[in-house]
Each structure stands twice: as C-alpha cells, then as structure tokens.
Design a protein around this motif. Sequence first.
Motif, PDB file in Angstrom:
ATOM      1  N   ARG A 217      34.432  40.416  25.491  1.00  0.00           N
ATOM      2  CA  ARG A 217      34.636  41.865  25.407  1.00  0.00           C
ATOM      3  C   ARG A 217      33.862  42.447  24.233  1.00  0.00           C
ATOM      4  N   GLU A 218      32.852  43.256  24.513  1.00  0.00           N
ATOM      5  CA  GLU A 218      32.001  43.830  23.461  1.00  0.00           C
ATOM      6  C   GLU A 218      32.787  44.688  22.477  1.00  0.00           C
ATOM      7  N   ASP A 219      33.808  45.417  22.945  1.00  0.00           N
ATOM      8  CA  ASP A 219      34.597  46.242  22.032  1.00  0.00           C
ATOM      9  C   ASP A 219      35.316  45.388  21.002  1.00  0.00           C
ATOM     10  N   ARG A 220      35.836  44.257  21.424  1.00  0.00           N
ATOM     11  CA  ARG A 220      36.539  43.353  20.513  1.00  0.00           C
ATOM     12  C   ARG A 220      35.553  42.645  19.581  1.00  0.00           C
ATOM     13  N   ILE A 221      34.421  42.237  20.130  1.00  0.00           N
ATOM     14  CA  ILE A 221      33.398  41.579  19.318  1.00  0.00           C
ATOM     15  C   ILE A 221      32.930  42.523  18.209  1.00  0.00           C
ATOM     16  N   SER A 222      32.646  43.763  18.551  1.00  0.00           N
ATOM     17  CA  SER A 222      32.153  44.709  17.539  1.00  0.00           C
ATOM     18  C   SER A 222      33.228  45.026  16.504  1.00  0.00           C
ATOM     19  N   THR A 223      34.493  45.082  16.919  1.00  0.00           N
ATOM     20  CA  THR A 223      35.580  45.310  15.963  1.00  0.00           C
ATOM     21  C   THR A 223      35.675  44.145  14.980  1.00  0.00           C
ATOM     22  N   MET A 224      35.584  42.924  15.485  1.00  0.00           N
ATOM     23  CA  MET A 224      35.621  41.738  14.608  1.00  0.00           C
ATOM     24  C   MET A 224      34.414  41.723  13.674  1.00  0.00           C
ATOM     25  N   ARG A 225      33.258  42.083  14.206  1.00  0.00           N
ATOM     26  CA  ARG A 225      32.058  42.133  13.348  1.00  0.00           C
ATOM     27  C   ARG A 225      32.270  43.111  12.205  1.00  0.00           C
ATOM     28  N   GLU A 226      32.875  44.236  12.515  1.00  0.00           N
ATOM     29  CA  GLU A 226      33.123  45.248  11.488  1.00  0.00           C
ATOM     30  C   GLU A 226      34.143  44.754  10.463  1.00  0.00           C
TER      31      GLU A 226
ATOM     32  N   PRO B  71      26.985  39.268  10.239  1.00  0.00           N
ATOM     33  CA  PRO B  71      25.603  39.503  10.674  1.00  0.00           C
ATOM     34  C   PRO B  71      25.527  39.398  12.199  1.00  0.00           C
ATOM     35  N   GLU B  72      24.475  39.911  12.786  1.00  0.00           N
ATOM     36  CA  GLU B  72      24.316  39.891  14.246  1.00  0.00           C
ATOM     37  C   GLU B  72      24.235  38.472  14.808  1.00  0.00           C
ATOM     38  N   THR B  73      23.888  37.508  13.990  1.00  0.00           N
ATOM     39  CA  THR B  73      23.768  36.126  14.461  1.00  0.00           C
ATOM     40  C   THR B  73      25.116  35.432  14.606  1.00  0.00           C
ATOM     41  N   VAL B  74      26.187  36.058  14.132  1.00  0.00           N
ATOM     42  CA  VAL B  74      27.524  35.468  14.231  1.00  0.00           C
ATOM     43  C   VAL B  74      28.317  36.223  15.287  1.00  0.00           C
ATOM     44  N   ILE B  75      28.806  35.467  16.284  1.00  0.00           N
ATOM     45  CA  ILE B  75      29.498  36.059  17.429  1.00  0.00           C
ATOM     46  C   ILE B  75      30.967  35.654  17.415  1.00  0.00           C
ATOM     47  N   PRO B  76      31.877  36.607  17.259  1.00  0.00           N
ATOM     48  CA  PRO B  76      33.301  36.281  17.340  1.00  0.00           C
ATOM     49  C   PRO B  76      33.657  35.806  18.754  1.00  0.00           C
ATOM     50  N   PHE B  77      34.397  34.722  18.839  1.00  0.00           N
ATOM     51  CA  PHE B  77      34.805  34.150  20.128  1.00  0.00           C
ATOM     52  C   PHE B  77      36.274  34.416  20.413  1.00  0.00           C
TER      53      PHE B  77
END
Length: 169
Positions: A118-127, A132-138
């Motif tokens: 889910r991109e919305d959840r990924i972007s929230t975790m990134r925030e 950095p963009e190279t780290v992807i929350p799973f």
Amino acid sequence: MEAIFNRRSVRKYSGQKVEESKIEKILRAAMQAPSAGNQQAWEFVVVRDKEMLKKLSEVSPYSKMAANADVVIAVMANEEYMRYPSYWQQDLGAATENILLQAVTEGLGSVWIAVAPREDRISTMREIFSLPETVIPFCMVALGYPDQEVKLSDKWDGNKVHYEEYKPV
C-alpha cells in the motif's frame, strides 16, 4: 512445531516491559531467514518511544494496537543490498514469520501489521522515519506480553492439499 501451533495474533498487551535480550533474540531469528541469493536486504527499526508508537498506530486503520505495544519492529527492505530485487517481499515475509515465531518462544504476543504494497502506508512510514527512497517499509510487528487469553485453533484443512495434480474439491 510448538511455536508454530501456539502462534496467534495478539493485539492487547499487559504493559510489562519486554527485555532487551528478548528483542535481540527476535531480531537474530529474523536475520536467520532465508533470502534470495542470501542477499539479506532487510533492515529493522525497533521502536519503544510512546510518541513514535502513537504515530505508527496511525499508519493504517489496522495498526491501532501499536500504540499500546511495548515494542514495534518495523521491517524494511534496502534496495542497496538487493541483488535479486524481485524477491525482497518473499525475503521479508520469511524474516517477519521468524519474528512472530521467536516472539512465541519468548513468551510474547505479537501481530503482523501490513504496510507494503500500500503506497499510502509506505509513504507514511517513510515520513515517520525520514527514510531514503532506497528503503522500503514492508510491515510492522507489534510485540508485548499478552493481556488476553490466547485461544488456539487447528487450521488444518485436508481439502486444500493436493497430491501429484490439482483437483478442485
């Protein structure tokens, strides 16, 4: 087999502090998971701070229990470590299952909280973590001593097992 059959999603915690030694064992178990070409592209953020736990509880409608967990482990993939990028989700799924099983062994309750894909959840975790963009929350795993009776159930369904060929039931 005992940890496998005793593992259940636990969403209510007693408030008792989880020992650092147990957290380390859980992380060691995660890092023992298989990964494509042994790439081990995982990274983990251990969160105990109550304000951070509150933020994590707002990542999705299904992450509320994070606010009352003693610990949340955020499981992430780092693209810089990937030699086989199409397999990172399988790798992190295996690492997450090891976290859940070791939590049972340590007498803890846990629940897997989905983030990817889910991109919305990924972007929230990134925030939240300034990733950095190279780290992807799973995903996240909430951990704590259970404040509820864990009811066990046998999930065996022989109709879902096929031998030699698929035969619909």
